[in-house]
Design an enzyme around this catalytic site. Structure first.
Site, PDB file in Angstrom:
ATOM      1  N   GLU A 147       0.541  -1.031   0.219  1.00 38.90           N
ATOM      2  CA  GLU A 147       0.337  -0.029  -0.120  1.00 38.90           C
ATOM      3  C   GLU A 147       0.796   1.197  -0.202  1.00 38.90           C
ATOM      4  O   GLU A 147       0.364   1.909  -0.849  1.00 38.90           O
ATOM      5  CB  GLU A 147      -1.074  -0.259   1.408  1.00 38.90           C
ATOM      6  CG  GLU A 147      -2.019  -0.989   1.393  1.00 38.90           C
ATOM      7  CD  GLU A 147      -2.844  -0.747  -0.047  1.00 38.90           C
ATOM      8  OE1 GLU A 147      -3.108   0.104  -0.396  1.00 38.90           O
ATOM      9  OE2 GLU A 147      -4.201  -1.870  -0.266  1.00 38.90           O
ATOM     10  N   ASP A 294      -3.981  -9.781  -8.215  1.00 39.27           N
ATOM     11  CA  ASP A 294      -4.688  -8.626 -10.008  1.00 39.27           C
ATOM     12  C   ASP A 294      -4.065  -8.083 -10.440  1.00 39.27           C
ATOM     13  O   ASP A 294      -3.094  -7.935 -11.484  1.00 39.27           O
ATOM     14  CB  ASP A 294      -5.945  -7.659  -8.992  1.00 39.27           C
ATOM     15  CG  ASP A 294      -5.682  -7.177  -7.788  1.00 39.27           C
ATOM     16  OD1 ASP A 294      -4.427  -7.811  -7.353  1.00 39.27           O
ATOM     17  OD2 ASP A 294      -6.713  -6.423  -7.406  1.00 39.27           O
ATOM     18  N   GLU A 388     -18.902  -6.473  -2.016  1.00 41.19           N
ATOM     19  CA  GLU A 388     -17.141  -6.914  -2.110  1.00 41.19           C
ATOM     20  C   GLU A 388     -16.756  -7.715  -2.513  1.00 41.19           C
ATOM     21  O   GLU A 388     -16.122  -8.349  -3.326  1.00 41.19           O
ATOM     22  CB  GLU A 388     -16.930  -6.364  -0.878  1.00 41.19           C
ATOM     23  CG  GLU A 388     -15.700  -5.268  -0.284  1.00 41.19           C
ATOM     24  CD  GLU A 388     -15.302  -4.764  -1.312  1.00 41.19           C
ATOM     25  OE1 GLU A 388     -13.895  -5.252   0.278  1.00 41.19           O
ATOM     26  OE2 GLU A 388     -15.112  -4.435  -1.910  1.00 41.19           O
ATOM     27  N   THR A 492      -0.944   0.958 -10.653  1.00 42.45           N
ATOM     28  CA  THR A 492      -1.970   0.657 -10.195  1.00 42.45           C
ATOM     29  C   THR A 492      -3.413   1.599  -9.425  1.00 42.45           C
ATOM     30  O   THR A 492      -4.814   1.591  -9.480  1.00 42.45           O
ATOM     31  CB  THR A 492      -1.880  -0.697  -9.601  1.00 42.45           C
ATOM     32  OG1 THR A 492      -3.501  -1.672  -9.405  1.00 42.45           O
ATOM     33  CG2 THR A 492      -1.799  -0.614  -8.249  1.00 42.45           C
TER      34      THR A 492
END
Length: 913
Positions: A147, A294, A388, A492
């Site tokens: 993150e 992903d 979600e 991203t």
């Protein structure tokens, strides 16, 4: 996602030895040329309407960003319901979600390049000055490496990229001297200790001040990380190397990618979700394109575009072929086992896979992109937002929606590739839903539950970094943007990195170690970049023809032709394997099949394992449906006007809000506040909704006391200060063990934090009116003429699905009479894993499909209960308390015998690894 395309040329005719200095320009050209095509699937949108929608996006961004700067800065995030900043350690922990917070003004850094894209250059210059003046990267905080990389390092690099662009233009940022880049370099060095592993895979967390494995670091003992966490570093780290000339960053990121590639499952070419950072063993062997994996795929393709390294494209194409072979079941994308790729690993999908259609556009594979995007859009139209997680029959699995931008991202890229105005209408719907359901006075609030419309006190930084960027670009003309967006690639997190980095410091690049360029399989490069001549051959209705069969797929209880039956299901002319959704305990043939599962071969064991996984999920789903769903408390008075919706727990007694009209009234505190005796202020609560504090007596007793005083409803507020539905599971208020038919008013429960929002509103505005209901209602536009117009689409019906409950004490004394309503994860970050509880195959399983429609072997819809009742197309008409029949005792012994075969199968799979 990348703004540039992902190939060496537009179409399949590609030069074998393309000069890599031309890769970026060629890739950008691909999408530029794609925008010239327009399909006649929808009426064109006028420039005036597009400008109006673009201006609406600007106003929405101002509302979100302005409230963050006014109420939260320098905190990392805004809490839009309580109008204050979220500071790590000062709020109840949300687990992994808080790993993004490092006390470094996250939202401001994440928003830097969004300000420039939205042509807010003066605000950008002011924001950069604030970052340089106020942000400290040396905090004693443990943060997520992943993150921090995509949001903070990427945000600093994106800000630097556009700062030097503006400086070159000569009007803004003339004082700028690479200060953001120096901060990025400082942060890069702080992240490097995470790579101190034998594999080169980084630790998932690091202490910004003390690094890894020191006693004061409080981290460095982890053994696992997600594939996306280790594989989503190359763009930011390589850009940092090429901006600064310090090659170490790109080298470490490449090493991590190389290790993941070597550890792929060689027969399926798939990677798992979680890997051991020391041994390289796969910890979770399921594979998909959503959470946990992903952006690993995304960065392989974009690394090829940005860095000009052919090996990244070869790897991506190899993985992509496996995805389309095993995971893609158009329009669905279902996780599979890496060693048994014909075996589905779960029967639900997560919201993060919504990025994949956009990546498919960059790959040039437009048809499945259109199909999956349309399926996701139908889910959104049903629930207003993308849950979600949702099941293969499009029911809510996890009900949260943290305002994720991935669907908007794919919408933008599909419009860019097709020019079809249909996708402008999709974007318009997204804008309307955000304003109608998520907008609150202090910003935009995440959805706690898409079924009830209740809010969570959360506005993630990615909402400003990505959502507004993609929505604005969707409606903007080229002249609306002050720079050429085609000169940049999107990370991203939608941060902008200049394509000219592909020709900078190329000494870092290494030659393909897996094959020479001349040895590459040409088929691996097919559909690498959109070619409009191939995508839309003489058919202006191409995209519409793909979407049309999917228009009603979500509303149908028996979607046909969605999940393909695998070829192995019909081996040697045999019938397809028994599916849990088809199973009937009263069918002797089904029981016989169940006995044989796992007895003959590994293929039979594979069918059996899949059957058990499906049966476990069905059983869990049935338990959920037998519980009362969460309720909503909606503040409808000034200045809220229905915008703030609080998640409430229901009661097992009193008025059932799902069957009766909602209750609306002003609130008043009862005296005594605990409501455990006759009220001394009946005149205050007469005709109002009474507020009561939890504790000291039973819920039913409280309800009787306020009802006797004339209250029309009651809200019990938790006495445990700081409790919140953000961090604690909801529960049902149980009765007192006696007959509660005398209680006629509705009763709802709020945790302390949600209750405080009402109490604070009373202190500030004195009179506060609320609506108690099973789901949030549309606000009255006549009460707030200044607000954005409501969507024409009415709110869809709420699904009556809740989490499993547990029995507890009946007395409300700290150990409340509560049943868990919501045990699902708080959110689904890319690093999240499947936290579904393990269930023993020998557990008793109730008949899963009584009075439930499903798909028969020949593809026709049949009712398993002799078609006694036709299931409604909308879930609003379904009975949430449907009886699923008695448990079938004979199954226990059958499954107990069969369990040994399943364990043997799992051991065989482990041995193969």
């Amino acid at each position: 996602m990348s703004e540039a395309g992902g190939g060496r040329g537009c179409g399949s005719s590609v030069p074998q030895r393309a000069p890599w200095s031309l890769v970026a320009a060629t890739a950008a050209f691909c999408l530029v040329s794609a925008t010239s095509v327009w399909t006649a699937g929808a009426a064109p949108m006028s420039r005036e309407e597009r400008q109006k929608l673009g201006n609406q996006v600007l106003e929405m961004f101002d509302h979100a960003y302005g409230n963050y700067m006014e109420h939260a800065y320098p905190a990392d995030e805004l809490m839009p319901l309580t109008c204050r900043g979220r500071v790590r350690g000062q709020e109840p922990s949300r687990g992994d979600v808080d790993d993004a917070l490092g006390k470094f003004s996250l939202t401001l850094i994440d928003s830097l390049d969004t300000l420039v894209v939205l042509n807010k250059t003066k605000e950008f210059e002011d924001a950069v000055r604030k970052v340089l003046r106020d942000v400290n990267l040396d905090n004693d905080v443990v943060v997520s490496v992943f993150e921090t990389n995509i949001r903070v390092l990427g945000g600093l690099l994106g800000g630097h990229s556009l700062a030097i662009m503006l400086k070159e233009k000569g009007e803004y940022m003339q004082w700028y001297n690479d200060e953001l880049l120096q901060m990025a370099k400082q942060l890069g060095y702080k992240l490097l200790p995470a790579f101190n592993t034998t594999s080169g895979l980084p630790y998932p967390r690091i202490n910004l001040k003390f690094g890894i494995r020191k006693p004061e670091a409080r981290t460095g003992t982890e053994t696992d990380t997600c594939t996306a966490c280790a594989g989503t570093l190359i763009l930011e780290f390589a850009a940092l190397s090429r901006f600064t000339g310090a090659t170490i960053f790109e080298e470490y990121a490449r090493k991590a990618l190389d290790f993941l590639w070597e550890k792929r499952q060689r027969s399926s070419n798939l990677v798992g979700v979680t890997i051991n950072i020391h041994t390289g063993d796969w910890v979770r062997k399921d594979s998909g394109v959503g959470a946990g994996i992903d952006s690993y795929y995304e960065y392989l393709l974009k690394a090829y575009v940005l860095l000009g390294d052919d090996s990244f494209l070869e790897r991506f194409n190899t993985h992509y072929d496996a995805i389309m072979r095993y995971i893609s079941q158009p329009p669905l994308l279902l996780d599979v086992h890496i060693h048994k790729p014909m075996l589905n690993a779960r029967t639900w999908m997560d919201a993060l896979l919504a990025f994949f259609p956009g990546l498919q556009v960059l790959k040039g594979d437009i048809r499945p992109a259109i199909e999956t995007h349309e399926m996701l859009y139908q889910v959104i139209k049903k629930h207003n937002f993308l849950p979600e997680a949702f099941t293969t029959d499009f029911r809510v699995h996890w009900a949260q929606h943290p305002l994720r931008p991935e669907f908007a991202e794919s919408t933008y890229f599909l419009y860019k590739a097709t020019g079809d105005p249909y996708y402008l209408e999709v974007g318009k719907t997204l804008i309307e839903n955000l304003n109608k359901y998520a907008r609150v006075p202090c910003g935009f609030a995440a959805m706690k539950d898409v079924r009830t419309g209740s809010h969570e006190d959360r506005m993630d930084s990615f909402f400003l970094a990505e959502m507004f960027k993609y929505l604005y670009l969707l409606f903007a003309d080229k002249e609306d943007i002050i720079f050429d967006i085609e000169d940049y690639i999107f990370t991203t997190e939608a941060h902008l990195l200049p394509l000219w980095l592909s020709t900078t410091n190329q000494s870092i690049s290494k030659k393909n170690t897996t094959s020479e360029y001349t040895e590459l399989d040409d088929s691996n490069f097919d559909w690498t970049c959109p070619n409009t001549q191939i995508l839309f051959p003489n058919d202006p209705l191409y995209a519409q023809s793909i979407r049309e069969p999917l228009k009603n797929v979500v509303d149908k209880s028996c979607p046909r032709g969605i999940i393909r039956v695998r070829e192995e299901s019909f081996r040697s002319g045999a019938k397809p394997p028994l599916r849990a959704r088809d199973f009937m305990a009263t069918n002797p043939e089904h029981l016989e099949i169940l006995k044989k599962m796992g007895a003959a071969s590994s293929i039979d064991a594979e069918d059996g394992l899949r059957f058990m996984q499906e049966m476990i999920e069905l059983s869990s789903q049935q338990q959920k449906e037998q519980q009362l769903p969460p309720r909503a408390v909606q503040i409808v008075s000034h200045p809220f006007f229905g915008r703030v919706v609080l998640t409430a727990g229901p009661a097992q007694f009193g008025l059932d809000l799902s069957k009766h009209k909602e209750t609306r009234g002003f609130v008043a505190s009862s005296k005594p506040y605990n409501g455990c005796s006759e009220l001394t202020n009946p005149e205050a609560v007469m005709g109002k909704i009474a507020l009561i504090q939890r504790g000291q007596c039973m819920f039913a007793e409280k309800a009787r006391n306020i009802q006797n005083a004339g209250a029309i409803g009651g809200i019990v507020i938790d006495d445990n200060e700081g409790s919140s539905s953000d961090t604690a599971p909801l529960f049902q208020m149980a009765g007192d063990g006696k007959d509660t038919d005398d209680i006629k008013i509705p009763m709802l429960f709020l945790f302390s934090k949600e209750g405080s929002i009402i109490l604070d509103a009373i202190r500030e505005y004195e009179e506060v009116e609320v609506l108690l209901s099973d789901k949030a209602k549309d606000r009255d536009p006549e009460m707030e003429n200044e607000e954005q117009p409501s969507s024409e689409n009415d709110s869809q019906s709420a699904e009556q699905i809740t989490s499993s409950s547990q029995e507890v004490d009946l007395v409300d004394q700290g150990s409340p009479e509560e049943s868990s309503l919501n045990s699902q994860p708080e959110s689904l970050s890319p690093a999240d894993t499947d936290n579904a509880a393990s269930v023993s195959p020998s557990e008793q399983i109730s008949n899963p499909m009584e009075n439930h429609e499903t798909t028969s072997l020949d593809g026709e819809c049949t009712d398993l209960d002799n078609q006694l009742q036709e299931q409604s197309e909308t879930e609003e008409d379904s009975n949430p308390n449907v009886s699923w029949g008695k448990k079938v005792q004979p199954i226990d012994s059958i499954l107990a015998d069969w369990n040994e075969d399943i364990e043997a199968f799992e051991m065989m799979e482990k041995d193969e690894l």
